[in-house]
Motif scaffolding. Structure first.
Motif, PDB file in Angstrom:
ATOM      1  N   LEU A   9       0.644  -0.740   0.210  1.00 37.03           N
ATOM      2  CA  LEU A   9      -0.330  -0.334   0.190  1.00 37.03           C
ATOM      3  C   LEU A   9       1.015   1.296   0.251  1.00 37.03           C
ATOM      4  O   LEU A   9       1.509   1.587   0.756  1.00 37.03           O
ATOM      5  CB  LEU A   9      -1.126   0.024   1.257  1.00 37.03           C
ATOM      6  CG  LEU A   9      -1.672   1.116   1.411  1.00 37.03           C
ATOM      7  CD1 LEU A   9      -2.636   1.765   0.187  1.00 37.03           C
ATOM      8  CD2 LEU A   9      -2.860   0.848   2.474  1.00 37.03           C
ATOM      9  N   VAL A  10       0.939   2.456  -1.273  1.00 39.83           N
ATOM     10  CA  VAL A  10       1.312   2.861  -1.330  1.00 39.83           C
ATOM     11  C   VAL A  10       0.643   4.698  -1.481  1.00 39.83           C
ATOM     12  O   VAL A  10      -0.334   4.323  -2.122  1.00 39.83           O
ATOM     13  CB  VAL A  10       2.197   3.350  -2.116  1.00 39.83           C
ATOM     14  CG1 VAL A  10       1.496   3.188  -3.443  1.00 39.83           C
ATOM     15  CG2 VAL A  10       3.916   4.278  -1.883  1.00 39.83           C
ATOM     16  N   GLN A  11       0.799   5.576  -0.875  1.00 44.02           N
ATOM     17  CA  GLN A  11       0.479   7.173  -1.148  1.00 44.02           C
ATOM     18  C   GLN A  11      -0.085   7.223  -2.580  1.00 44.02           C
ATOM     19  O   GLN A  11       1.440   7.059  -2.602  1.00 44.02           O
ATOM     20  CB  GLN A  11       0.128   8.018  -0.360  1.00 44.02           C
ATOM     21  CG  GLN A  11       0.103   7.873   1.504  1.00 44.02           C
ATOM     22  CD  GLN A  11       0.300   9.660   1.765  1.00 44.02           C
ATOM     23  OE1 GLN A  11       1.176   9.788   1.314  1.00 44.02           O
ATOM     24  NE2 GLN A  11      -0.290   9.170   2.854  1.00 44.02           N
ATOM     25  N   ALA A  12      -0.547   8.211  -3.296  1.00 41.61           N
ATOM     26  CA  ALA A  12      -0.386   8.495  -4.157  1.00 41.61           C
ATOM     27  C   ALA A  12       1.409   9.547  -4.475  1.00 41.61           C
ATOM     28  O   ALA A  12       1.559   9.807  -4.178  1.00 41.61           O
ATOM     29  CB  ALA A  12      -1.508   9.477  -5.043  1.00 41.61           C
ATOM     30  N   GLY A  14       3.882   8.011  -4.979  1.00 43.82           N
ATOM     31  CA  GLY A  14       4.963   6.911  -4.155  1.00 43.82           C
ATOM     32  C   GLY A  14       5.754   6.127  -5.208  1.00 43.82           C
ATOM     33  O   GLY A  14       5.502   6.162  -5.754  1.00 43.82           O
ATOM     34  N   LYS A  85       0.080   6.024  -9.342  1.00 47.30           N
ATOM     35  CA  LYS A  85      -1.278   6.928  -9.446  1.00 47.30           C
ATOM     36  C   LYS A  85      -2.647   5.903  -8.471  1.00 47.30           C
ATOM     37  O   LYS A  85      -2.312   4.674  -8.617  1.00 47.30           O
ATOM     38  CB  LYS A  85      -1.472   7.527 -10.064  1.00 47.30           C
ATOM     39  CG  LYS A  85      -0.510   8.398 -11.616  1.00 47.30           C
ATOM     40  CD  LYS A  85      -0.985   8.444 -12.868  1.00 47.30           C
ATOM     41  CE  LYS A  85      -0.186   9.593 -13.370  1.00 47.30           C
ATOM     42  NZ  LYS A  85      -0.292   9.457 -15.088  1.00 47.30           N
ATOM     43  N   PRO A  86      -3.253   6.152  -7.973  1.00 52.90           N
ATOM     44  CA  PRO A  86      -4.663   5.549  -7.952  1.00 52.90           C
ATOM     45  C   PRO A  86      -4.647   4.375  -8.871  1.00 52.90           C
ATOM     46  O   PRO A  86      -5.537   3.012  -8.753  1.00 52.90           O
ATOM     47  CB  PRO A  86      -5.949   6.460  -7.484  1.00 52.90           C
ATOM     48  CG  PRO A  86      -5.135   7.182  -7.306  1.00 52.90           C
ATOM     49  CD  PRO A  86      -3.794   7.936  -8.138  1.00 52.90           C
ATOM     50  N   THR A  89      -3.514   0.739  -9.117  1.00 53.09           N
ATOM     51  CA  THR A  89      -3.933   0.117  -8.241  1.00 53.09           C
ATOM     52  C   THR A  89      -4.252  -1.968  -8.950  1.00 53.09           C
ATOM     53  O   THR A  89      -5.408  -2.038  -9.776  1.00 53.09           O
ATOM     54  CB  THR A  89      -4.988   0.480  -7.488  1.00 53.09           C
ATOM     55  OG1 THR A  89      -4.547   1.085  -6.536  1.00 53.09           O
ATOM     56  CG2 THR A  89      -6.398  -0.661  -6.263  1.00 53.09           C
ATOM     57  N   VAL A 124      -2.919   1.541  -4.430  1.00 53.06           N
ATOM     58  CA  VAL A 124      -2.370   2.657  -4.760  1.00 53.06           C
ATOM     59  C   VAL A 124      -3.242   4.141  -3.403  1.00 53.06           C
ATOM     60  O   VAL A 124      -4.392   3.852  -4.737  1.00 53.06           O
ATOM     61  CB  VAL A 124      -1.714   3.770  -5.702  1.00 53.06           C
ATOM     62  CG1 VAL A 124      -1.622   5.031  -5.881  1.00 53.06           C
ATOM     63  CG2 VAL A 124      -0.942   2.589  -6.366  1.00 53.06           C
ATOM     64  N   SER A 125      -3.148   4.508  -2.850  1.00 55.80           N
ATOM     65  CA  SER A 125      -4.021   5.344  -1.922  1.00 55.80           C
ATOM     66  C   SER A 125      -3.312   7.027  -2.636  1.00 55.80           C
ATOM     67  O   SER A 125      -2.979   7.508  -2.845  1.00 55.80           O
ATOM     68  CB  SER A 125      -4.162   5.385  -0.274  1.00 55.80           C
ATOM     69  OG  SER A 125      -3.127   5.712  -0.116  1.00 55.80           O
ATOM     70  N   SER A 126      -5.484   7.776  -2.629  1.00 56.14           N
ATOM     71  CA  SER A 126      -5.716   8.576  -3.033  1.00 56.14           C
ATOM     72  C   SER A 126      -5.525   9.804  -1.908  1.00 56.14           C
ATOM     73  O   SER A 126      -5.680   9.410  -1.259  1.00 56.14           O
ATOM     74  CB  SER A 126      -6.578   9.672  -3.964  1.00 56.14           C
ATOM     75  OG  SER A 126      -7.598   9.381  -2.578  1.00 56.14           O
TER      76      SER A 126
END
Length: 126
Positions: A9-12, A14, A85-86, A89, A124-126
């Motif tokens: 899991l990574v943030q946008a 990243g 980017k989301p 995912t 990928v979380s926004s």
């Protein structure tokens, strides 16, 4: 046999690096690709690298952000993913094939690969 790892899991914006290690000593004889599949969608081509590292190809959606590479000593292919980017995912799959193919863009088609690893999930979380 191919073993993929490195998802998470990574943030946008990243980065993640996926790895795919082959148990076969003939790894250097296989061209390798990465595909991805998100829920409800078909498996799609992401990146390709030839057996001798001379040729790489990318889907337009990842060009400039993802880099495929391989280490034939370690029997491993990598996918460095930056600027995530989301919409990136998906479950990511590595694939390999050492046979001859009838057309030059064969690497874009999942059916052309004879060997597959298990998927590794990238979220990928926004």
């Amino acid at each position: 046999q191919l073993q993929a790892s490195g998802g998470g899991l990574v943030q946008a914006g990243g980065s993640l690096r996926l790895s795919c290690t082959a148990s076969e000593r003939t790894f250097s004889s296989y061209a390798m690709g990465w595909f991805r599949q998100s829920s409800g969608k078909k498996r799609e081509f992401v990146a390709f690298i030839s057996m001798n590292n001379e040729l790489t190809r990318y889907a337009d959606s990842v060009k400039g952000r993802f880099t495929i590479s391989r280490d034939n000593v370690k029997n491993t292919v990598y996918l460095q993913m930056n600027g995530l980017k989301p919409e990136d995912t998906a479950a990511y799959y590595c694939a390999g094939d050492g046979s001859l193919h009838r057309f030059s863009t064969w690497y874009m088609f999942a059916d052309e690969y004879g060997y597959w690893g298990q998927g590794t999930q990238v979220t990928v979380s926004s």
